[in-house]
Design a protein around this motif. Structure first.
Motif, PDB file in Angstrom:
ATOM      1  N   PRO A 286       0.819  -1.227   0.000  1.00  0.00           N
ATOM      2  CA  PRO A 286       0.000   0.000   0.000  1.00  0.00           C
ATOM      3  C   PRO A 286       0.850   1.273   0.000  1.00  0.00           C
ATOM      4  O   PRO A 286       1.910   1.340   0.624  1.00  0.00           O
ATOM      5  CB  PRO A 286      -0.808  -0.120   1.296  1.00  0.00           C
ATOM      6  CG  PRO A 286      -0.819  -1.578   1.613  1.00  0.00           C
ATOM      7  CD  PRO A 286       0.494  -2.105   1.141  1.00  0.00           C
ATOM      8  N   GLU A 287       0.324   2.274  -0.667  1.00  0.00           N
ATOM      9  CA  GLU A 287       1.007   3.568  -0.733  1.00  0.00           C
ATOM     10  C   GLU A 287       0.408   4.586   0.224  1.00  0.00           C
ATOM     11  O   GLU A 287       0.914   5.704   0.321  1.00  0.00           O
ATOM     12  CB  GLU A 287       0.958   4.109  -2.163  1.00  0.00           C
ATOM     13  CG  GLU A 287       1.637   3.196  -3.173  1.00  0.00           C
ATOM     14  CD  GLU A 287       1.865   3.861  -4.515  1.00  0.00           C
ATOM     15  OE1 GLU A 287       2.638   4.835  -4.576  1.00  0.00           O
ATOM     16  OE2 GLU A 287       1.252   3.417  -5.498  1.00  0.00           O
ATOM     17  N   THR A 288      -0.689   4.223   0.927  1.00  0.00           N
ATOM     18  CA  THR A 288      -1.328   5.160   1.856  1.00  0.00           C
ATOM     19  C   THR A 288      -1.512   4.505   3.215  1.00  0.00           C
ATOM     20  O   THR A 288      -1.507   3.268   3.338  1.00  0.00           O
ATOM     21  CB  THR A 288      -2.727   5.585   1.340  1.00  0.00           C
ATOM     22  OG1 THR A 288      -3.601   4.436   1.344  1.00  0.00           O
ATOM     23  CG2 THR A 288      -2.630   6.152  -0.070  1.00  0.00           C
ATOM     24  N   ASP A 289      -1.694   5.332   4.236  1.00  0.00           N
ATOM     25  CA  ASP A 289      -1.960   4.806   5.576  1.00  0.00           C
ATOM     26  C   ASP A 289      -3.272   4.024   5.607  1.00  0.00           C
ATOM     27  O   ASP A 289      -3.387   3.010   6.303  1.00  0.00           O
ATOM     28  CB  ASP A 289      -2.017   5.945   6.596  1.00  0.00           C
ATOM     29  CG  ASP A 289      -0.656   6.591   6.820  1.00  0.00           C
ATOM     30  OD1 ASP A 289       0.354   5.999   6.357  1.00  0.00           O
ATOM     31  OD2 ASP A 289      -0.609   7.660   7.447  1.00  0.00           O
ATOM     32  N   GLU A 290      -4.254   4.487   4.847  1.00  0.00           N
ATOM     33  CA  GLU A 290      -5.540   3.794   4.805  1.00  0.00           C
ATOM     34  C   GLU A 290      -5.379   2.391   4.197  1.00  0.00           C
ATOM     35  O   GLU A 290      -5.964   1.414   4.683  1.00  0.00           O
ATOM     36  CB  GLU A 290      -6.559   4.600   4.000  1.00  0.00           C
ATOM     37  CG  GLU A 290      -7.016   5.896   4.671  1.00  0.00           C
ATOM     38  CD  GLU A 290      -5.985   7.013   4.570  1.00  0.00           C
ATOM     39  OE1 GLU A 290      -6.140   8.020   5.308  1.00  0.00           O
ATOM     40  OE2 GLU A 290      -5.025   6.895   3.779  1.00  0.00           O
ATOM     41  N   GLY A 291      -4.582   2.313   3.147  1.00  0.00           N
ATOM     42  CA  GLY A 291      -4.325   1.015   2.540  1.00  0.00           C
ATOM     43  C   GLY A 291      -3.568   0.080   3.465  1.00  0.00           C
ATOM     44  O   GLY A 291      -3.830  -1.119   3.526  1.00  0.00           O
ATOM     45  N   LEU A 292      -2.640   0.652   4.209  1.00  0.00           N
ATOM     46  CA  LEU A 292      -1.863  -0.149   5.147  1.00  0.00           C
ATOM     47  C   LEU A 292      -2.737  -0.715   6.255  1.00  0.00           C
ATOM     48  O   LEU A 292      -2.498  -1.821   6.749  1.00  0.00           O
ATOM     49  CB  LEU A 292      -0.734   0.697   5.739  1.00  0.00           C
ATOM     50  CG  LEU A 292       0.306  -0.024   6.599  1.00  0.00           C
ATOM     51  CD1 LEU A 292       0.998  -1.125   5.799  1.00  0.00           C
ATOM     52  CD2 LEU A 292       1.332   0.972   7.128  1.00  0.00           C
ATOM     53  N   ALA A 293      -3.769   0.015   6.650  1.00  0.00           N
ATOM     54  CA  ALA A 293      -4.668  -0.428   7.718  1.00  0.00           C
ATOM     55  C   ALA A 293      -5.712  -1.424   7.244  1.00  0.00           C
ATOM     56  O   ALA A 293      -6.425  -2.013   8.063  1.00  0.00           O
ATOM     57  CB  ALA A 293      -5.361   0.782   8.348  1.00  0.00           C
ATOM     58  N   SER A 294      -5.814  -1.653   5.938  1.00  0.00           N
ATOM     59  CA  SER A 294      -6.776  -2.627   5.413  1.00  0.00           C
ATOM     60  C   SER A 294      -6.284  -4.038   5.724  1.00  0.00           C
ATOM     61  O   SER A 294      -5.120  -4.254   6.087  1.00  0.00           O
ATOM     62  CB  SER A 294      -6.931  -2.452   3.903  1.00  0.00           C
ATOM     63  OG  SER A 294      -5.738  -2.831   3.232  1.00  0.00           O
TER      64      SER A 294
ATOM     65  N   PRO B 276      -5.664  -6.591   3.575  1.00  0.00           N
ATOM     66  CA  PRO B 276      -4.505  -6.930   2.740  1.00  0.00           C
ATOM     67  C   PRO B 276      -3.245  -6.173   3.169  1.00  0.00           C
ATOM     68  O   PRO B 276      -2.153  -6.742   3.162  1.00  0.00           O
ATOM     69  CB  PRO B 276      -4.950  -6.515   1.336  1.00  0.00           C
ATOM     70  CG  PRO B 276      -6.438  -6.563   1.379  1.00  0.00           C
ATOM     71  CD  PRO B 276      -6.806  -6.123   2.758  1.00  0.00           C
ATOM     72  N   GLY B 277      -3.417  -4.904   3.543  1.00  0.00           N
ATOM     73  CA  GLY B 277      -2.271  -4.122   3.975  1.00  0.00           C
ATOM     74  C   GLY B 277      -1.637  -4.674   5.236  1.00  0.00           C
ATOM     75  O   GLY B 277      -0.406  -4.699   5.379  1.00  0.00           O
ATOM     76  N   ARG B 278      -2.451  -5.139   6.162  1.00  0.00           N
ATOM     77  CA  ARG B 278      -1.924  -5.697   7.406  1.00  0.00           C
ATOM     78  C   ARG B 278      -1.193  -7.016   7.153  1.00  0.00           C
ATOM     79  O   ARG B 278      -0.177  -7.308   7.788  1.00  0.00           O
ATOM     80  CB  ARG B 278      -3.059  -5.880   8.407  1.00  0.00           C
ATOM     81  CG  ARG B 278      -3.559  -4.550   8.972  1.00  0.00           C
ATOM     82  CD  ARG B 278      -4.957  -4.644   9.526  1.00  0.00           C
ATOM     83  NE  ARG B 278      -5.065  -5.619  10.597  1.00  0.00           N
ATOM     84  CZ  ARG B 278      -6.223  -6.020  11.128  1.00  0.00           C
ATOM     85  NH1 ARG B 278      -7.362  -5.530  10.667  1.00  0.00           N
ATOM     86  NH2 ARG B 278      -6.237  -6.897  12.106  1.00  0.00           N
ATOM     87  N   ILE B 279      -1.701  -7.814   6.222  1.00  0.00           N
ATOM     88  CA  ILE B 279      -1.005  -9.053   5.872  1.00  0.00           C
ATOM     89  C   ILE B 279       0.358  -8.737   5.260  1.00  0.00           C
ATOM     90  O   ILE B 279       1.385  -9.316   5.631  1.00  0.00           O
ATOM     91  CB  ILE B 279      -1.853  -9.897   4.910  1.00  0.00           C
ATOM     92  CG1 ILE B 279      -3.094 -10.425   5.630  1.00  0.00           C
ATOM     93  CG2 ILE B 279      -1.032 -11.056   4.330  1.00  0.00           C
ATOM     94  CD1 ILE B 279      -4.104 -11.074   4.726  1.00  0.00           C
ATOM     95  N   MET B 280       0.370  -7.786   4.322  1.00  0.00           N
ATOM     96  CA  MET B 280       1.643  -7.413   3.710  1.00  0.00           C
ATOM     97  C   MET B 280       2.579  -6.760   4.720  1.00  0.00           C
ATOM     98  O   MET B 280       3.799  -6.938   4.656  1.00  0.00           O
ATOM     99  CB  MET B 280       1.395  -6.513   2.504  1.00  0.00           C
ATOM    100  CG  MET B 280       0.804  -7.257   1.316  1.00  0.00           C
ATOM    101  SD  MET B 280       0.610  -6.252  -0.184  1.00  0.00           S
ATOM    102  CE  MET B 280      -0.977  -5.468   0.148  1.00  0.00           C
ATOM    103  N   GLY B 281       2.016  -6.026   5.678  1.00  0.00           N
ATOM    104  CA  GLY B 281       2.842  -5.467   6.741  1.00  0.00           C
ATOM    105  C   GLY B 281       3.496  -6.556   7.566  1.00  0.00           C
ATOM    106  O   GLY B 281       4.647  -6.422   8.022  1.00  0.00           O
ATOM    107  N   GLY B 282       2.791  -7.667   7.778  1.00  0.00           N
ATOM    108  CA  GLY B 282       3.383  -8.800   8.476  1.00  0.00           C
ATOM    109  C   GLY B 282       4.510  -9.433   7.684  1.00  0.00           C
ATOM    110  O   GLY B 282       5.544  -9.817   8.246  1.00  0.00           O
ATOM    111  N   ILE B 283       4.344  -9.544   6.382  1.00  0.00           N
ATOM    112  CA  ILE B 283       5.383 -10.129   5.533  1.00  0.00           C
ATOM    113  C   ILE B 283       6.672  -9.310   5.606  1.00  0.00           C
ATOM    114  O   ILE B 283       7.782  -9.848   5.500  1.00  0.00           O
ATOM    115  CB  ILE B 283       4.874 -10.243   4.088  1.00  0.00           C
ATOM    116  CG1 ILE B 283       3.733 -11.263   4.017  1.00  0.00           C
ATOM    117  CG2 ILE B 283       5.989 -10.625   3.117  1.00  0.00           C
ATOM    118  CD1 ILE B 283       2.987 -11.273   2.703  1.00  0.00           C
TER     119      ILE B 283
END
Length: 344
Positions: free
Chosen positions: A281-289, A291-298
């Protein structure tokens, strides 16, 4: 959510999302435990369901403990209950067990519990010590291969068909190169989808290449599929390729520009480079989604090998910088996007 809105939350309101994370962790452990012990698979074979006692007898497990798991699986939406019998909820067998389905997500639960994901990160937090794939255990390699399988399913099954002109070119034969081919799943998929083409796999990890060679030999494809050990930054081929693909590994390259230049040099004029990767994600909103949280874990593992997942737009910039033309992209799922370009 704005800073003002956040400040207006009460303690009880702020506690709700935090407790939801704890609940999600409990559900995650319930699912991964069910996958490892065969509980989920056993229920998949019983469309009418089983009682906890019946499920325990089937697997040789303790009945009381299995009853605890069943209730937690019900709470997690994995199971439904009809009286004393539990059965899998609709589509759960496909999502958690069917590795040939483009919807398969079961591997995510298992790989997130591997030592290399969070435990090693925590142990190395003071030092920032890095690792590389040849430092990882075979369980991790197998787990990543399982997680990457549906990416290949979507890439080969429908993704490449969205690249204008590609199928027509490959119908005439040619060379396809799978860079960072890992244990060879993509090589087999590509060989099946494009029977007139030569398939070449390249990976920098010798253990993964040995697994890939074994799989190719077992499939009887050794005359048409070859696998080589090489860092992508040093990629050199004797004959040009019509297509080079990279599946969920481009972000791991030590030198993205050098790798892209090497890929460009391996392509025939008009040949395609297709990057299949996580669109961070390129935005904070996307990061909080979700999918964004899964990618944040990766990212916890990616940090340990000294890289990070990239926004999809970063690949537009990369390909443009190296003179690729006819750029295109598509989103296959919220955690899977393709970006492509052609050699001029």
């Amino acid at each position: 959510m704005t800073a003002t809105a956040s400040a207006a939350l009460t303690v009880a309101e702020q506690a709700k999302p935090l407790l939801a994370h704890a609940a999600g962790y409990a559900s995650h452990r319930t699912i991964s435990l069910g996958l490892r012990t065969g509980l989920v698979e056993a229920l998949a074979h019983e469309p009418d369901g089983l009682s906890p006692e019946g499920l325990a007898r089937r697997l040789g497990l303790d009945g009381f403990y299995v009853a605890v798991w069943c209730r937690s699986a019900l709470a997690a939406g994995v199971c439904e209950r009809d009286g004393e019998r539990y059965r899998l909820a609709p589509h759960v067998a496909t999502l958690l067990l069917d590795m040939d389905s483009p919807a398969y997500i079961g591997g995510v639960f298992l790989v997130f519990e591997q030592h290399e994901m969070f435990d090693r990160f925590e142990a190395a937090l003071p030092s920032g010590e890095r690792l590389w794939w040849d430092d990882c255990g075979p369980e991790w390699i197998a787990g990543v291969a399982g997680t990457g399988t549906p990416f290949y399913t979507r890439l080969v099954g429908s993704g490449l068909g969205q690249v204008s002109g590609l199928d027509e070119r490959l119908a005439d034969g040619g060379r396809i190169v799978d860079t960072a081919c890992g244990s060879g799943e993509g090589l087999l998929r590509l060989a099946e989808a494009y029977p007139t083409c030569e398939i070449v796999g390249v990976d920098g990890d010798a253990y993964s290449v040995s697994l890939a060679r074994d799989r190719v030999a077992e499939a009887g494809l050794s005359e048409r599929v070859s696998v080589h050990v090489s860092p992508l930054e040093d990629l050199v081929l004797d004959d040009p390729a019509a297509l080079v693909v990279n599946n969920i590994s481009m972000h791991e390259c030590r030198d993205l520009d050098r790798t892209t230049e090497r890929v460009l040099g391996t392509l025939e004029p008009g040949g395609w480079f297709v990057i299949s990767d996580f669109p961070f994600p390129e935005t904070d909103e996307g990061l909080a989604s979700v999918p964004g949280r899964i990618m944040g874990g990766i990212q916890f593992f990616e940090a340990q090998i000294d890289d990070q997942l990239l926004p999809r737009s970063a690949y537009d910039e990369l390909l443009s910088r190296h003179g690729f033309v006819d750029l295109g992209s598509t989103e296959l799922t919220p955690v899977h996007a393709l970006t492509w370009g052609r050699r001029a």
